[in-house]
Motif scaffolding. Structure first.
Motif, mmCIF file in Angstrom:
data_model
loop_
_atom_site.group_PDB
_atom_site.id
_atom_site.type_symbol
_atom_site.label_atom_id
_atom_site.label_comp_id
_atom_site.label_asym_id
_atom_site.label_seq_id
_atom_site.Cartn_x
_atom_site.Cartn_y
_atom_site.Cartn_z
ATOM 1 N N UNK A 191 25.210 36.484 36.341
ATOM 2 C CA UNK A 191 25.820 37.814 36.234
ATOM 3 C C UNK A 191 27.327 37.657 36.404
ATOM 4 N N UNK A 192 28.093 38.163 35.441
ATOM 5 C CA UNK A 192 29.556 38.237 35.535
ATOM 6 C C UNK A 192 29.907 39.712 35.608
ATOM 7 N N UNK A 193 30.422 40.145 36.726
ATOM 8 C CA UNK A 193 30.591 41.572 36.958
ATOM 9 C C UNK A 193 32.007 41.851 37.454
ATOM 10 N N UNK A 194 32.736 42.677 36.727
ATOM 11 C CA UNK A 194 34.037 43.111 37.232
ATOM 12 C C UNK A 194 33.807 44.308 38.153
ATOM 13 N N UNK A 195 34.156 44.126 39.426
ATOM 14 C CA UNK A 195 33.918 45.185 40.400
ATOM 15 C C UNK A 195 35.188 46.015 40.596
ATOM 16 N N UNK A 196 34.990 47.304 40.867
ATOM 17 C CA UNK A 196 36.085 48.245 41.092
ATOM 18 C C UNK A 196 35.684 49.163 42.237
ATOM 19 N N UNK A 197 36.379 49.101 43.351
ATOM 20 C CA UNK A 197 36.005 49.951 44.477
ATOM 21 C C UNK A 197 37.155 50.075 45.476
ATOM 22 N N UNK A 198 37.124 51.135 46.250
ATOM 23 C CA UNK A 198 38.052 51.293 47.372
ATOM 24 C C UNK A 198 37.359 51.014 48.700
ATOM 25 N N UNK A 199 36.091 50.630 48.623
ATOM 26 C CA UNK A 199 35.303 50.402 49.829
ATOM 27 C C UNK A 199 34.891 48.938 49.933
ATOM 28 N N UNK A 200 35.411 48.251 50.926
ATOM 29 C CA UNK A 200 35.015 46.868 51.155
ATOM 30 C C UNK A 200 33.539 46.787 51.535
ATOM 31 N N UNK A 201 33.059 47.802 52.221
ATOM 32 C CA UNK A 201 31.652 47.844 52.632
ATOM 33 C C UNK A 201 30.739 47.963 51.408
ATOM 34 N N UNK A 202 31.166 48.741 50.429
ATOM 35 C CA UNK A 202 30.378 48.896 49.206
ATOM 36 C C UNK A 202 30.269 47.562 48.474
#
Length: 238
Positions: A191-202
């Protein structure tokens, strides 16, 4: 790194010599190659003979060529590309792999046109729904906004036959809802996934989810953008 990324064209001496000098000026401080979408379109034409519409009137951000690394793809791989955009990744993957599923809710018309004019059109299936939790969601990016049906990964893996062995995902934050409920990854090995989030926990929760299902996980962090505090590429392998 350049040689690894462009292993398909390094056997064409005149093209390799013409390109090498221009790559150097796109080197950033991390020794990664950055190139504009217009130049990327030209490069694809040189390598494949395909004049690809990559929607320059829709978006013009810089793209890391690492996002189109095909060196780990095999001829018998089935690739699921979530957030296929204008189809560059899908077309390049289809030149190497057995079959490609391309999921794109907003640039569907451009994607369909590019696939139709490519020499690998018979190896690509295009889907217009979004990715995330099952139901209807509003997709909004590249100046477009649309309410569309959304499907999570469990639903996709049960519907697609043959099932994918590689998943490449860039869906602007919907990855967390789409992946988190999947309990059976079937034949998926990468799996190659570009992640986008403001939550380190997420992000940590998603990493733990992949590890719980037998994947080893590595991150390649990117420079944060105003919309997202944490952004990068997650590689999950098993």
């Amino acid at each position: 790194m350049i040689e690894r990324l462009f292993f398909k064209i390094e056997k064409i001496p005149f093209l390799w010599q013409a390109l090498s000098w221009s790559f150097l000026k796109y080197m950033d401080e991390k020794n990664e190659v950055i190139i504009g979408k217009d130049n990327l379109s030209w490069l694809v034409k040189q390598v494949t003979g395909l004049k690809l519409d990559i929607g320059l009137d829709k978006y013009d951000y810089l793209e890391e060529l690492m996002d189109y690394d095909l060196t780990h793809y095999k001829s018998n791989d089935i690739v699921l590309i979530i957030g296929a955009g204008a189809g560059l990744g899908a077309i390049l993957a289809a030149t190497t792999c057995m079959k490609v599923y391309a999921v794109e809710p907003l640039l569907y018309d451009i994607l369909k046109k590019n696939v139709r004019q490519s020499t690998v059109k018979d190896k690509i299936m295009v889907f217009t729904h979004a990715f995330g939790k099952n139901g209807e969601i509003t997709c909004e990016y590249w100046g477009k906004k649309k309410s569309v049906e959304s499907k999570d990964l469990s639903t996709l893996l049960n519907e697609l036959n043959p099932s994918p062995t590689i998943i490449k995902c860039d869906c602007e934050g919907c990855e967390f809802g789409g992946f988190s409920g999947c309990e059976d990854y079937k034949n998926v090995r990468l799996i190659e996934l570009e992640y986008h989030t403001n939550s380190e926990q997420e992000l940590k929760k998603l990493i733990d989810h992949f590890r719980d299902h037998g994947f080893s996980v590595n991150l390649r962090k990117k420079v944060p953008v105003p919309e997202y505090k944490h952004i990068g590429v997650l590689y999950a392998r098993r």
